[in-house]
Motif scaffolding. Sequence first.
Motif, PDB file in Angstrom:
ATOM      1  N   SER A  60       0.862   9.599  -0.232  1.00 16.71           N
ATOM      2  CA  SER A  60       1.894   8.499  -0.690  1.00 16.71           C
ATOM      3  C   SER A  60       2.931   8.539  -0.036  1.00 16.71           C
ATOM      4  CB  SER A  60       2.145   8.891  -2.213  1.00 16.71           C
ATOM      5  OG  SER A  60       2.883   8.215  -2.781  1.00 16.71           O
ATOM      6  N   TYR A  61       3.709   7.132   0.313  1.00 16.55           N
ATOM      7  CA  TYR A  61       4.745   6.847   0.827  1.00 16.55           C
ATOM      8  C   TYR A  61       5.704   6.089   0.107  1.00 16.55           C
ATOM      9  CZ  TYR A  61       8.359   5.502   4.112  1.00 16.55           C
ATOM     10  OH  TYR A  61       9.547   5.183   4.792  1.00 16.55           O
ATOM     11  N   ASN A  62       7.001   6.508  -0.305  1.00 12.34           N
ATOM     12  CA  ASN A  62       7.847   5.777  -0.881  1.00 12.34           C
ATOM     13  C   ASN A  62       9.223   5.470  -0.523  1.00 12.34           C
ATOM     14  OD1 ASN A  62       6.531   6.560  -3.976  1.00 12.34           O
ATOM     15  ND2 ASN A  62       6.291   8.178  -2.468  1.00 12.34           N
ATOM     16  N   TRP A  63       9.526   4.074  -0.568  1.00 14.41           N
ATOM     17  CA  TRP A  63      10.789   3.655   0.108  1.00 14.41           C
ATOM     18  C   TRP A  63      11.234   2.526  -0.864  1.00 14.41           C
ATOM     19  CZ3 TRP A  63      11.984  -1.232   2.152  1.00 14.41           C
ATOM     20  CH2 TRP A  63      13.252  -1.275   2.822  1.00 14.41           C
ATOM     21  N   ASN A  64      12.646   2.861  -1.321  1.00 14.30           N
ATOM     22  CA  ASN A  64      13.412   1.809  -2.262  1.00 14.30           C
ATOM     23  C   ASN A  64      12.642   1.040  -3.354  1.00 14.30           C
ATOM     24  OD1 ASN A  64      15.606   2.195  -0.585  1.00 14.30           O
ATOM     25  ND2 ASN A  64      15.552   0.441   0.611  1.00 14.30           N
ATOM     26  N   ASP A  65      11.935   2.011  -3.923  1.00 15.73           N
ATOM     27  CA  ASP A  65      11.075   1.347  -5.184  1.00 15.73           C
ATOM     28  C   ASP A  65       9.667   0.818  -4.835  1.00 15.73           C
ATOM     29  OD1 ASP A  65      13.004   2.417  -6.965  1.00 15.73           O
ATOM     30  OD2 ASP A  65      14.037   0.725  -6.909  1.00 15.73           O
ATOM     31  N   PHE A  66       9.575   0.577  -3.494  1.00 20.80           N
ATOM     32  CA  PHE A  66       8.463   0.184  -2.908  1.00 20.80           C
ATOM     33  C   PHE A  66       7.428   1.586  -2.630  1.00 20.80           C
ATOM     34  CE2 PHE A  66      10.788  -3.533  -2.210  1.00 20.80           C
ATOM     35  CZ  PHE A  66       9.911  -4.494  -2.354  1.00 20.80           C
ATOM     36  N   PHE A  67       6.066   1.264  -2.691  1.00 20.95           N
ATOM     37  CA  PHE A  67       5.083   2.417  -2.549  1.00 20.95           C
ATOM     38  C   PHE A  67       3.753   1.997  -1.910  1.00 20.95           C
ATOM     39  CE2 PHE A  67       4.909   1.634  -7.159  1.00 20.95           C
ATOM     40  CZ  PHE A  67       3.619   1.611  -7.093  1.00 20.95           C
ATOM     41  N   ILE A  68       3.306   3.042  -1.300  1.00 22.51           N
ATOM     42  CA  ILE A  68       1.875   2.743  -0.905  1.00 22.51           C
ATOM     43  C   ILE A  68       0.987   4.231  -1.083  1.00 22.51           C
ATOM     44  CG2 ILE A  68       0.197   2.622   1.311  1.00 22.51           C
ATOM     45  CD1 ILE A  68       2.604   0.766   2.382  1.00 22.51           C
ATOM     46  N   ASP A  69       0.038   4.232  -1.838  1.00 23.04           N
ATOM     47  CA  ASP A  69      -0.824   5.198  -2.235  1.00 23.04           C
ATOM     48  C   ASP A  69      -2.190   4.935  -1.351  1.00 23.04           C
ATOM     49  OD1 ASP A  69       1.170   6.313  -3.691  1.00 23.04           O
ATOM     50  OD2 ASP A  69       0.371   5.344  -5.566  1.00 23.04           O
ATOM     51  N   VAL A  70      -2.458   6.118  -0.626  1.00 27.14           N
ATOM     52  CA  VAL A  70      -3.936   6.036  -0.047  1.00 27.14           C
ATOM     53  C   VAL A  70      -4.680   7.220  -0.493  1.00 27.14           C
ATOM     54  CG1 VAL A  70      -4.896   6.343   2.176  1.00 27.14           C
ATOM     55  CG2 VAL A  70      -2.638   5.066   2.131  1.00 27.14           C
ATOM     56  N   GLY A  71      -6.116   6.922  -0.757  1.00 22.86           N
ATOM     57  CA  GLY A  71      -6.746   7.818  -1.333  1.00 22.86           C
ATOM     58  C   GLY A  71      -6.694   8.154  -2.884  1.00 22.86           C
ATOM     59  N   MET A  72      -5.926   9.183  -2.926  1.00 23.62           N
ATOM     60  CA  MET A  72      -5.597   9.599  -4.511  1.00 23.62           C
ATOM     61  C   MET A  72      -6.684  10.079  -5.495  1.00 23.62           C
ATOM     62  SD  MET A  72      -2.290   9.538  -3.797  1.00 23.62           S
ATOM     63  CE  MET A  72      -1.182   9.497  -5.338  1.00 23.62           C
ATOM     64  N   GLU A  73      -6.658  10.380  -6.575  1.00 18.49           N
ATOM     65  CA  GLU A  73      -7.494  10.567  -7.609  1.00 18.49           C
ATOM     66  C   GLU A  73      -7.704   9.512  -8.398  1.00 18.49           C
ATOM     67  OE1 GLU A  73      -7.357  15.215  -8.284  1.00 18.49           O
ATOM     68  OE2 GLU A  73      -5.621  14.194  -7.991  1.00 18.49           O
ATOM     69  N   THR A  74      -7.829   8.250  -7.728  1.00 20.08           N
ATOM     70  CA  THR A  74      -7.679   7.025  -8.578  1.00 20.08           C
ATOM     71  C   THR A  74      -8.866   6.074  -8.059  1.00 20.08           C
ATOM     72  OG1 THR A  74      -5.974   6.261  -6.954  1.00 20.08           O
ATOM     73  CG2 THR A  74      -5.091   7.323  -8.923  1.00 20.08           C
ATOM     74  N   SER A  75      -8.851   4.879  -8.823  1.00 22.96           N
ATOM     75  CA  SER A  75     -10.021   3.949  -8.679  1.00 22.96           C
ATOM     76  C   SER A  75      -9.844   3.258  -7.277  1.00 22.96           C
ATOM     77  CB  SER A  75      -9.759   2.888  -9.630  1.00 22.96           C
ATOM     78  OG  SER A  75      -8.496   2.161  -9.545  1.00 22.96           O
ATOM     79  N   GLU A  76      -8.677   2.566  -6.969  1.00 24.06           N
ATOM     80  CA  GLU A  76      -8.650   1.743  -5.619  1.00 24.06           C
ATOM     81  C   GLU A  76      -8.236   2.774  -4.390  1.00 24.06           C
ATOM     82  OE1 GLU A  76      -6.832   0.907  -8.291  1.00 24.06           O
ATOM     83  OE2 GLU A  76      -7.641  -1.235  -8.802  1.00 24.06           O
ATOM     84  N   PRO A  77      -9.011   2.802  -3.322  1.00 30.18           N
ATOM     85  CA  PRO A  77      -8.449   3.440  -2.160  1.00 30.18           C
ATOM     86  C   PRO A  77      -7.211   3.176  -1.505  1.00 30.18           C
ATOM     87  CG  PRO A  77     -10.156   1.887  -1.563  1.00 30.18           C
ATOM     88  CD  PRO A  77     -10.277   1.801  -2.875  1.00 30.18           C
TER      89      PRO A  77
END
Length: 278
Positions: free
Chosen positions: A77-94
């Motif tokens: 996960s990368y977070n910057w000024n309230d924007f974020f990008i999640d890759v993989g994770m234990e979630t539905s979308e990759p």
Amino acid sequence: MQSSHIKKLSLVAMLSVAFSPFTHSADIARELRSNADNNSVPENFFEIGVNAELEVGSSFTDDDGKGSDLGISFSGSYNWNDFFIDVGMETSEPLVIGYNAYKSDNWSFDLILGVTEGGLSKDTDDRFIGIIKRQSSTMLGGRLTGYFGKNILQVSIKHDVRGRSKGTVASALLGRNWQVNDWNFQSLAGLTVADAKFNDYYLGVSNEESNQTNFAAYDGKVSVHFNSSVGVTYPISESWEFRAAAHVGSDFGYNDSPLFSEKRDFYTGISSSITYEF
């Protein structure tokens, strides 16, 4: 998290888009495991590990609906000024891109855009030769997360803006954790509702497809899915972590499709992993 080894066995097969236990920029499972303060600022991270799973449930390809998997997993996960990008994770979308539009001590609201995995095709199994390949969906929506002591409640709604299914999925998730010395125990329970358009795209069989295969024609219907899990996390060192979990849920409404080789009303499974965080 995404496995580097993709099994043909699937409990709800390419419908993982229906399950979205997200919080703002870090999934709710990770937040419970890390025992983070309520609605705290998410941290940037990347982790990789070895994951093992045993599962029993509905399957497109296996007659007994039983399977196991051992593979490499990753998330970040990368977070910057309230924007974020999640890759993989234990979630539905990759992959999920989002913006935290509102945040208070007890509430958080995110705008999210997620790209899902694809669905069935002739490459899944020879049974599906003649079935039109189900493409990935781009799901746009919002999620609201509330913090009540040790409990986290999250609701979300997403719509396919790419126009593949033109379907909508809504979910509600409740989680809690307990810290016992160095052991962190977590529990999650949720409900997901997928509309008829969404289910028809991924699980339906058109008249044209029916004429070219052995599958009867089928129109997808609205479905309600229950899922739950209990897990434990133990820090082996500052960077290494052990995790284990057991989960159970329902396949009612999803497994009505003739595309399933094995139909079970409930699924169960256990998993464990050792991960390294950078």
